[in-house]
Motif scaffolding. Structure first.
Motif: not given
Length: 356
Positions: A135-142, A112-117
């Motif tokens: 991918e991980i961000f949207f796995y969490c959202a889903i 998890i690279y802590p940046s919006w980019l």
């Protein structure tokens, strides 16, 4: 029957990163996002459910799928940095180096690279891993329910389109529409919509003449990708390249929809063979830079990509090393972990069926 497509997309990334047509693989990345949006929405609805226990099992299963192979790729990079220290150029090789700041250390450990980019944070021991942050961000959202219903998914899609429009209005560079975490929202939401279209049997009959030919759709997708990447090298206007990029994303969505409806790339591709081929996609994605390091030292006496030294021998050697490394991951890491993942899936399915 997604396995063969996943591996072909991974090979597009490899070819773009290591050999020719630098932008070639970028079209495949958004294809991966669409497919992930569909598959993660599918498993949450059909296997895990949205109870707390189902969410925990989903999260643990994703962890087991992503991290063991990723940590192996990082460890291999560290070993290559030590073994081939004198072969690396003074300016560095891509982004592979010992993490030298807090953000890079955190990203390399957690993916998890802590940046919006996420791609802006370097060094990265597995350079392509920035996309896995998305991918991980949207796995969490889903998992938390962003695609729990069709209505939510449509709102998600609308907000994703608004982000793209807003990025043009405020004149953000195209990196914001590709590398950023919000950029992944549009393809992921399209994948979620595909789940509901398939489940509710809402595919127009007029589309079937196209959807029954996923191999042709894939060829169109690859052709648009190759043509656009080639033309970018020839000075293609950025706005034209971006329009072709979004056109190609829609073609990728048609491909995912076709495969989700049960169509096959070829009637002689069995599900077992498709899974076997698909198992290579993730290690190929993680390990292609490491394969290039080994091959370039053997062929060139230095650590390098092969964009300026392309040859059939280089292509074959990178391919051979990459296949061997991938087999090592599949046999020694993925297969043992898969047994644990299967038990988690079975328990989740049992509880889900009992609840419903």
């Amino acid at each position: 029957m997604f396995g063969t497509v996943r591996t072909l997309w991974a090979l597009m990334v490899v070819f773009g990163h290591l050999f020719w047509l630098s932008d070639f693989g970028r079209f495949a990345v958004f294809g991966f996002y669409i497919l992930s949006g569909y598959l993660m929405t599918y498993v949450m609805h059909q296997r895990y459910g949205y109870q707390a226990s189902g969410k925990k099992r989903f999260a643990f299963n994703r962890f087991l799928r992503l991290y063991p192979g990723y940590w192996f790729a990082c460890l291999l990079s560290l070993l290559l940095l030590l073994a081939f220290n004198h072969y690396f150029p003074l300016a560095g090789f891509s982004t592979i180096a010992i993490p030298n700041n807090a953000a890079s250390l955190l990203g390399n450990i957690t993916m998890i690279y802590p940046s919006w980019l996420p791609h802006s944070i370097t060094p990265r021991l597995s350079p392509a891993a920035w996309a896995l942050t998305v991918e991980i961000f949207f796995y969490c959202a889903i998992c938390l329910g962003i695609s729990k219903t069709l209505q939510r998914s449509l709102i998600w899609l609308a907000l994703s389109v608004l982000f793209v429009i807003a990025s043009y209005i405020v004149d953000l560079y195209w990196h914001a529409r590709y590398f950023s975490i919000p950029a992944g929202s549009l393809p992921f939401s399209i994948g979620a919509i595909i789940y509901f279209v398939v489940q509710q049997n809402q595919v127009p009959n007029s589309w079937q003449i196209v959807l029954k030919r996923p191999a042709a759709i894939l060829l169109v997708m690859v052709a648009i990708s190759g043509f656009t990447a080639w033309q970018i090298n020839q000075g293609l206007a950025l706005i034209t390249a971006e329009l072709l990029f979004y056109l190609n994303m829609l073609v990728s969505a048609l491909l995912v929809l076709s495969l989700a409806l049960g169509h096959s790339l070829h009637n002689k591709i069995s599900s077992g063979f498709d899974k076997f081929v698909g198992d290579f996609s993730y290690p190929i994605y993680l390990l292609h830079y490491q394969a290039s390091i080994i091959a370039s030292v053997l062929l060139l006496g230095e650590v390098s990509k092969f964009k300026q030294h392309f040859s059939l021998m280089a292509l074959l050697l990178v391919g051979l090393i990459l296949m061997l490394l991938s087999l090592l991951v599949i046999k020694c890491i993925d297969l043992p972990v898969e047994r644990l993942r299967k038990s988690i899936r079975d328990k989740a399915s049992g509880q889900f069926n009992a609840t419903n």
